[in-house]
Design a protein around this motif. Sequence first.
Motif, PDB file in Angstrom:
ATOM      1  N   CYS A   4      -3.671  27.638 -21.137  1.00  0.00           N
ATOM      2  CA  CYS A   4      -2.562  28.143 -20.316  1.00  0.00           C
ATOM      3  C   CYS A   4      -3.066  29.064 -19.207  1.00  0.00           C
ATOM      4  N   TRP A   5      -3.961  29.966 -19.565  1.00  0.00           N
ATOM      5  CA  TRP A   5      -4.494  30.899 -18.562  1.00  0.00           C
ATOM      6  C   TRP A   5      -5.242  30.171 -17.467  1.00  0.00           C
ATOM      7  N   ILE A   6      -6.089  29.227 -17.827  1.00  0.00           N
ATOM      8  CA  ILE A   6      -6.865  28.489 -16.827  1.00  0.00           C
ATOM      9  C   ILE A   6      -5.923  27.680 -15.940  1.00  0.00           C
ATOM     10  N   PHE A   7      -4.908  27.074 -16.539  1.00  0.00           N
ATOM     11  CA  PHE A   7      -3.922  26.313 -15.761  1.00  0.00           C
ATOM     12  C   PHE A   7      -3.224  27.214 -14.745  1.00  0.00           C
ATOM     13  N   ARG A   8      -2.770  28.381 -15.187  1.00  0.00           N
ATOM     14  CA  ARG A   8      -2.078  29.306 -14.277  1.00  0.00           C
ATOM     15  C   ARG A   8      -3.017  29.852 -13.200  1.00  0.00           C
ATOM     16  N   MET A   9      -4.242  30.158 -13.585  1.00  0.00           N
ATOM     17  CA  MET A   9      -5.224  30.654 -12.615  1.00  0.00           C
ATOM     18  C   MET A   9      -5.529  29.585 -11.560  1.00  0.00           C
ATOM     19  N   ALA A  10      -5.628  28.331 -11.992  1.00  0.00           N
ATOM     20  CA  ALA A  10      -5.898  27.236 -11.059  1.00  0.00           C
ATOM     21  C   ALA A  10      -4.759  27.093 -10.054  1.00  0.00           C
ATOM     22  N   GLU A  12      -2.705  29.314  -8.985  1.00  0.00           N
ATOM     23  CA  GLU A  12      -2.724  30.437  -8.057  1.00  0.00           C
ATOM     24  C   GLU A  12      -3.896  30.338  -7.077  1.00  0.00           C
ATOM     25  N   LYS A  13      -5.087  30.073  -7.600  1.00  0.00           N
ATOM     26  CA  LYS A  13      -6.276  30.030  -6.748  1.00  0.00           C
ATOM     27  C   LYS A  13      -6.213  28.864  -5.765  1.00  0.00           C
ATOM     28  N   TRP A  14      -5.763  27.711  -6.235  1.00  0.00           N
ATOM     29  CA  TRP A  14      -5.727  26.522  -5.399  1.00  0.00           C
ATOM     30  C   TRP A  14      -4.443  26.430  -4.581  1.00  0.00           C
ATOM     31  N   ASN A  15      -3.510  27.330  -4.838  1.00  0.00           N
ATOM     32  CA  ASN A  15      -2.233  27.371  -4.126  1.00  0.00           C
ATOM     33  C   ASN A  15      -1.513  26.012  -4.175  1.00  0.00           C
ATOM     34  N   ILE A  16      -1.365  25.494  -5.395  1.00  0.00           N
ATOM     35  CA  ILE A  16      -0.667  24.224  -5.582  1.00  0.00           C
ATOM     36  C   ILE A  16       0.445  24.406  -6.607  1.00  0.00           C
ATOM     37  N   PRO A  17       1.489  23.573  -6.506  1.00  0.00           N
ATOM     38  CA  PRO A  17       2.590  23.674  -7.474  1.00  0.00           C
ATOM     39  C   PRO A  17       2.151  23.206  -8.863  1.00  0.00           C
TER      40      PRO A  17
END
Length: 73
Positions: free
Chosen positions: A13-19, A21-26
């Motif tokens: 979950c954390w990696i998914f949310r971080m991705a 945010e970092k990649w600025n994708i929905p």
Amino acid sequence: MSKRDIDIADMQCWIFRMAQEKWNIPPEDCADLFKKYDILGFISECYELLHVSSYENALADVEDILQANGVSI
């Protein structure tokens, strides 16, 4: 669900949310990438190695996997 399973799900979950945010994708686009390249499976399989490092390093590993598959993020 075992403690280990909960810990793996937490990291996923954390990696998914971080991705996102970092990649600025929905979330939908991020989920498509994670599904297509089995990122959740990678996190689960490599959890023992990933959890001793930072989540930022784990995300960098995910980015390496995607880039190796021709995905530019």
